[in-house]
Design a protein around this motif. Structure first.
Motif, PDB file in Angstrom:
ATOM      1  N   GLY A   1       0.826  -1.197   0.000  1.00  0.00           N
ATOM      2  CA  GLY A   1       0.000   0.000   0.000  1.00  0.00           C
ATOM      3  C   GLY A   1       0.856   1.241   0.000  1.00  0.00           C
ATOM      4  N   LYS A   2       0.207   2.386   0.056  1.00  0.00           N
ATOM      5  CA  LYS A   2       0.911   3.667  -0.010  1.00  0.00           C
ATOM      6  C   LYS A   2       1.873   3.842   1.154  1.00  0.00           C
ATOM      7  CE  LYS A   2       1.389   7.916  -1.724  1.00  0.00           C
ATOM      8  NZ  LYS A   2       1.925   8.182  -3.080  1.00  0.00           N
ATOM      9  N   LYS A   3       1.505   3.348   2.332  1.00  0.00           N
ATOM     10  CA  LYS A   3       2.374   3.519   3.491  1.00  0.00           C
ATOM     11  C   LYS A   3       3.679   2.745   3.353  1.00  0.00           C
ATOM     12  CE  LYS A   3      -1.012   4.785   7.018  1.00  0.00           C
ATOM     13  NZ  LYS A   3      -1.582   4.461   8.347  1.00  0.00           N
ATOM     14  N   SER A   4       3.630   1.564   2.758  1.00  0.00           N
ATOM     15  CA  SER A   4       4.847   0.772   2.591  1.00  0.00           C
ATOM     16  C   SER A   4       5.540   1.063   1.270  1.00  0.00           C
ATOM     17  CB  SER A   4       4.522  -0.726   2.690  1.00  0.00           C
ATOM     18  OG  SER A   4       3.533  -1.098   1.758  1.00  0.00           O
ATOM     19  N   LEU A   5       4.796   1.617   0.307  1.00  0.00           N
ATOM     20  CA  LEU A   5       5.357   1.997  -1.003  1.00  0.00           C
ATOM     21  C   LEU A   5       4.976   3.450  -1.278  1.00  0.00           C
ATOM     22  CD1 LEU A   5       4.296  -1.187  -3.016  1.00  0.00           C
ATOM     23  CD2 LEU A   5       6.573  -0.706  -2.091  1.00  0.00           C
ATOM     24  N   PRO A   6       5.722   4.419  -0.730  1.00  0.00           N
ATOM     25  CA  PRO A   6       5.331   5.827  -0.825  1.00  0.00           C
ATOM     26  C   PRO A   6       5.171   6.346  -2.249  1.00  0.00           C
ATOM     27  CG  PRO A   6       7.064   5.522   0.815  1.00  0.00           C
ATOM     28  CD  PRO A   6       6.932   4.226   0.080  1.00  0.00           C
ATOM     29  N   GLU A   7       5.852   5.744  -3.226  1.00  0.00           N
ATOM     30  CA  GLU A   7       5.774   6.232  -4.594  1.00  0.00           C
ATOM     31  C   GLU A   7       4.603   5.632  -5.381  1.00  0.00           C
ATOM     32  OE1 GLU A   7       9.590   5.386  -6.202  1.00  0.00           O
ATOM     33  OE2 GLU A   7      10.575   7.048  -5.166  1.00  0.00           O
ATOM     34  N   LEU A   8       3.807   4.800  -4.713  1.00  0.00           N
ATOM     35  CA  LEU A   8       2.642   4.215  -5.363  1.00  0.00           C
ATOM     36  C   LEU A   8       1.629   5.315  -5.679  1.00  0.00           C
ATOM     37  CD1 LEU A   8       1.766   1.285  -6.051  1.00  0.00           C
ATOM     38  CD2 LEU A   8       0.472   1.281  -3.925  1.00  0.00           C
ATOM     39  N   ALA A   9       1.018   5.222  -6.863  1.00  0.00           N
ATOM     40  CA  ALA A   9       0.063   6.236  -7.303  1.00  0.00           C
ATOM     41  C   ALA A   9      -1.315   5.611  -7.492  1.00  0.00           C
ATOM     42  CB  ALA A   9       0.528   6.874  -8.616  1.00  0.00           C
ATOM     43  N   ALA A  10      -2.332   6.442  -7.468  1.00  0.00           N
ATOM     44  CA  ALA A  10      -3.688   5.960  -7.716  1.00  0.00           C
ATOM     45  C   ALA A  10      -3.816   5.501  -9.164  1.00  0.00           C
ATOM     46  CB  ALA A  10      -4.695   7.065  -7.419  1.00  0.00           C
ATOM     47  N   GLY A  11      -4.623   4.443  -9.370  1.00  0.00           N
ATOM     48  CA  GLY A  11      -4.837   3.931 -10.718  1.00  0.00           C
ATOM     49  C   GLY A  11      -4.541   2.447 -10.814  1.00  0.00           C
ATOM     50  N   PRO A  12      -4.535   1.917 -12.045  1.00  0.00           N
ATOM     51  CA  PRO A  12      -4.299   0.480 -12.228  1.00  0.00           C
ATOM     52  C   PRO A  12      -2.850   0.096 -11.999  1.00  0.00           C
ATOM     53  CG  PRO A  12      -4.536   1.561 -14.349  1.00  0.00           C
ATOM     54  CD  PRO A  12      -4.855   2.594 -13.316  1.00  0.00           C
ATOM     55  N   ALA A  13      -2.644  -1.144 -11.600  1.00  0.00           N
ATOM     56  CA  ALA A  13      -1.305  -1.713 -11.434  1.00  0.00           C
ATOM     57  C   ALA A  13      -1.413  -3.210 -11.672  1.00  0.00           C
ATOM     58  CB  ALA A  13      -0.754  -1.416 -10.048  1.00  0.00           C
ATOM     59  N   THR A  14      -0.259  -3.848 -11.828  1.00  0.00           N
ATOM     60  CA  THR A  14      -0.232  -5.293 -12.074  1.00  0.00           C
ATOM     61  C   THR A  14       0.711  -5.965 -11.089  1.00  0.00           C
ATOM     62  OG1 THR A  14      -0.647  -4.971 -14.446  1.00  0.00           O
ATOM     63  CG2 THR A  14       0.220  -7.110 -13.771  1.00  0.00           C
ATOM     64  N   LEU A  15       0.194  -6.993 -10.448  1.00  0.00           N
ATOM     65  CA  LEU A  15       0.987  -7.801  -9.529  1.00  0.00           C
ATOM     66  C   LEU A  15       1.499  -9.013 -10.291  1.00  0.00           C
ATOM     67  CD1 LEU A  15       1.702  -7.873  -6.453  1.00  0.00           C
ATOM     68  CD2 LEU A  15      -0.279  -9.365  -6.167  1.00  0.00           C
ATOM     69  N   ARG A  16       2.831  -9.240 -10.270  1.00  0.00           N
ATOM     70  CA  ARG A  16       3.436 -10.371 -10.993  1.00  0.00           C
ATOM     71  C   ARG A  16       4.207 -11.259 -10.024  1.00  0.00           C
ATOM     72  NH1 ARG A  16       2.508  -9.562 -16.210  1.00  0.00           N
ATOM     73  NH2 ARG A  16       2.397  -7.415 -17.019  1.00  0.00           N
ATOM     74  N   VAL A  17       3.965 -12.567 -10.140  1.00  0.00           N
ATOM     75  CA  VAL A  17       4.628 -13.547  -9.275  1.00  0.00           C
ATOM     76  C   VAL A  17       5.271 -14.601 -10.158  1.00  0.00           C
ATOM     77  CG1 VAL A  17       4.350 -15.200  -7.396  1.00  0.00           C
ATOM     78  CG2 VAL A  17       2.862 -13.185  -7.506  1.00  0.00           C
ATOM     79  N   SER A  18       6.536 -14.891  -9.910  1.00  0.00           N
ATOM     80  CA  SER A  18       7.229 -15.990 -10.601  1.00  0.00           C
ATOM     81  C   SER A  18       7.845 -16.907  -9.556  1.00  0.00           C
ATOM     82  CB  SER A  18       8.316 -15.454 -11.539  1.00  0.00           C
ATOM     83  OG  SER A  18       9.296 -14.731 -10.826  1.00  0.00           O
ATOM     84  N   ALA A  19       7.810 -18.210  -9.822  1.00  0.00           N
ATOM     85  CA  ALA A  19       8.352 -19.185  -8.878  1.00  0.00           C
ATOM     86  C   ALA A  19       8.919 -20.361  -9.654  1.00  0.00           C
ATOM     87  CB  ALA A  19       7.274 -19.659  -7.908  1.00  0.00           C
ATOM     88  N   SER A  20       9.916 -21.012  -9.079  1.00  0.00           N
ATOM     89  CA  SER A  20      10.486 -22.219  -9.680  1.00  0.00           C
ATOM     90  C   SER A  20      10.799 -23.218  -8.583  1.00  0.00           C
ATOM     91  CB  SER A  20      11.758 -21.892 -10.476  1.00  0.00           C
ATOM     92  OG  SER A  20      12.753 -21.332  -9.635  1.00  0.00           O
ATOM     93  N   ARG A  21      10.796 -24.488  -8.976  1.00  0.00           N
ATOM     94  CA  ARG A  21      11.122 -25.558  -8.025  1.00  0.00           C
ATOM     95  C   ARG A  21      12.168 -26.472  -8.650  1.00  0.00           C
ATOM     96  NH1 ARG A  21       8.625 -30.605  -8.824  1.00  0.00           N
ATOM     97  NH2 ARG A  21       7.102 -30.690 -10.529  1.00  0.00           N
ATOM     98  N   PRO A  22      13.028 -27.082  -7.829  1.00  0.00           N
ATOM     99  CA  PRO A  22      14.059 -27.970  -8.377  1.00  0.00           C
ATOM    100  C   PRO A  22      13.475 -29.323  -8.778  1.00  0.00           C
ATOM    101  CG  PRO A  22      14.200 -27.913  -5.992  1.00  0.00           C
ATOM    102  CD  PRO A  22      13.147 -26.921  -6.382  1.00  0.00           C
ATOM    103  N   VAL A  23      14.005 -29.877  -9.842  1.00  0.00           N
ATOM    104  CA  VAL A  23      13.630 -31.222 -10.297  1.00  0.00           C
ATOM    105  C   VAL A  23      14.901 -31.958 -10.721  1.00  0.00           C
ATOM    106  CG1 VAL A  23      11.292 -30.589 -11.024  1.00  0.00           C
ATOM    107  CG2 VAL A  23      13.185 -30.357 -12.641  1.00  0.00           C
ATOM    108  N   PHE A  24      14.762 -33.239 -10.975  1.00  0.00           N
ATOM    109  CA  PHE A  24      15.876 -34.066 -11.470  1.00  0.00           C
ATOM    110  C   PHE A  24      17.112 -33.893 -10.592  1.00  0.00           C
ATOM    111  CE2 PHE A  24      18.961 -35.397 -14.904  1.00  0.00           C
ATOM    112  CZ  PHE A  24      18.517 -36.695 -14.956  1.00  0.00           C
ATOM    113  N   ARG A  25      16.915 -34.223  -9.301  1.00  0.00           N
ATOM    114  CA  ARG A  25      18.005 -34.160  -8.324  1.00  0.00           C
ATOM    115  C   ARG A  25      18.662 -32.781  -8.287  1.00  0.00           C
ATOM    116  NH1 ARG A  25      19.234 -39.078  -6.255  1.00  0.00           N
ATOM    117  NH2 ARG A  25      18.417 -40.899  -7.348  1.00  0.00           N
TER     118      ARG A  25
END
Length: 463
Positions: free
Chosen positions: A99-123
């Protein structure tokens, strides 16, 4: 030479097998990402993301917020502090302020939240990844609130109504009296047509100080909030005190019967006084919590018409907010407040409904015995207790004067009578106001009529 060729053949086969396995591992599903919150962000908010992977094992997790060409880093597994992740089984969960308190430069209007994650495979020799995104809205402007009604006179222990305008109209709003909240309802439920107008019934409880703050509030889903005190006048009241003697005959009649129908109270029917004290305290609190919860079943429209009708021809044996001291063998053993009126007529007298409404409860209710609760809409409800029999069932629509049952002495009643209470959003209030046609006219009808006239004048000016 054959051995050498055989050896190199094995190496080639092993390399091919490794390559196939390595390729196949890369086709496995990546972590399952779920963005639980937020959809709207304001001055404050909570980021809540869960990621499912076998054993909750992740190689990377990155969360960013993008807005107007800028990127705000919210979380990175590589630099996360200890305890930032909560793992339960296969699920990893991240919660962070946003929010604005934790992100002071945040502005009113639309925004996009993006999450990327990976997990290990094959040992752990390879990783598989997933991405997820959510479009959100950043709202930084608090709702606007303006009180429309005038002359708010509040009796201590009594109720009042306020008409106010809120914009946007779809936000949560109502009245706060100290730490007690009363919701507002669309004015259409009270016969008005402006979608921005709301009505709210509220109370100054018998045990709240006359100088308790009273204000209208509005809060949107982003947590932006407006609080507006409004003009009002409080009339302090003095409440009666009485002393109630207890004896074994009374305790022997009421205690075993109540315990039999209230298994949530752990007490021995043979220990009359200790069991009575548990009933009078623990069960009373539980019963009143049940009554308060029924406020959520209120209709968004005004179902009643005019003043409420008391039990005709009855005598008042006990009034509202009677501070009672209970005595046993001449000693004070308990103190409680009686939050209603005890109305006596004759044994098994017909108990009639005080006004139009819908039955939201018709059953046994601990200290109240057989009880009926009628919803009259907009948070207003009435309670009829100690009945000997029922004439209605939950869900029935009832009219003013319709018989709900017959008076009795179930629950903690000392004799045959009706216990009657009025409720505003689950809070007990003085019923004498609701029995008074002048009070109904001054506190409710006039304010709605004046608000309607203002709406008509505003519409005429716009034309």
């Amino acid at each position: 030479m054959r051995i050498v060729r055989w050896f190199f053949g094995l190496l080639i086969l092993a390399a091919l097998a490794f390559g196939v396995a390595f390729y196949y591992a890369g086709t496995l599903a990546g972590p399952v990402i779920t963005i639980n919150q937020p959809s709207v962000v304001g001055q404050e908010g909570t980021l809540d993301v869960s990621v499912d992977a076998p054993a909750g094992e992740l190689a990377a997790l990155n969360i960013q917020l993008e807005q107007k060409g800028r990127t705000f880093a919210l979380f990175d597994l590589a630099s996360a502090p200890a305890g930032a992740l909560v793992t339960e089984g296969d699920q990893v969960r991240v919660t962070r302020p946003i929010g604005k308190k934790s992100l002071p430069e945040l502005a009113a209007g639309p925004a996009t939240l993006r999450v990327s994650a990976s997990r290990p495979v094959f040992r752990r020799l390879r990783q598989v990844s997933s991405e997820a995104s959510r479009d959100i809205q950043v709202r930084l402007t608090a709702p606007r609130v303006a009180v429309v009604s005038t002359h708010h006179y509040v009796n201590q222990g009594g109720a009042e109504m306020v008409v106010y305008r809120v914009s946007p109209p779809d936000v949560e709003s109502g009245v706060r009296v100290g730490d007690v909240t009363y919701p507002g309802f669309p004015n259409t439920g009270a016969g008005l047509g402006d979608p921005e107008l709301k009505v709210a019934f509220f109370a100054l409880l018998y045990n709240q100080s006359p100088d308790t703050p009273i204000e209208v509030f509005a809060r949107d889903v982003a947590g932006n909030q407006t609080r507006t005190p409004f003009e009002h006048r409080v009339f302090p009241k003095k409440f009666r005190s009485s002393r109630i003697p207890l004896d074994d005959k009374f305790l022997g009649r009421v205690v075993p019967a109540i315990l039999q129908s209230s298994p949530q109270i752990q007490a021995s029917p043979g220990d009359l006084l200790p069991s009575f004290l548990k009933i009078n305290n623990e069960l009373r609190r539980m019963n009143n919590e049940t009554i308060a919860a029924l406020a959520k079943k209120t209709a968004p429209t005004m179902l009643w018409d005019g003043a409420f009708q008391p039990l005709g021809g009855s005598q008042i044996e006990s009034a509202f907010a009677d501070f009672r001291t209970y005595l046993y063998d001449g000693k004070d053993v308990d103190r409680q407040v009686h939050l209603g009126f005890d109305l006596a007529k004759t044994a098994n007298s017909p108990v009639t409904c005080g006004n139009n409404g819908k039955v939201v409860f018709a059953s046994e209710l601990g200290i109240y015995g057989n009880a009926v609760i009628v919803d009259h809409g907009l948070g207003v409800q009435s309670l009829y207790a100690h009945l000997s029999s029922f004439g209605v069932s939950e869900g029935d629509t009832v009219k003013k004067g319709q018989q709900l049952g017959a008076s009795g002495q179930t629950g903690l009643a000392g004799g045959d009578h009706l216990h009657f209470s009025m409720l505003v959003n689950g809070q007990f209030v003085n019923a004498t106001e609701w029995w008074d046609s002048h009070w109904i006219e001054d506190r409710i009808t006039r304010k709605l009529r004046d608000a309607g006239a203002r709406m008509a004048n505003t519409a005429a000016e716009r034309r």
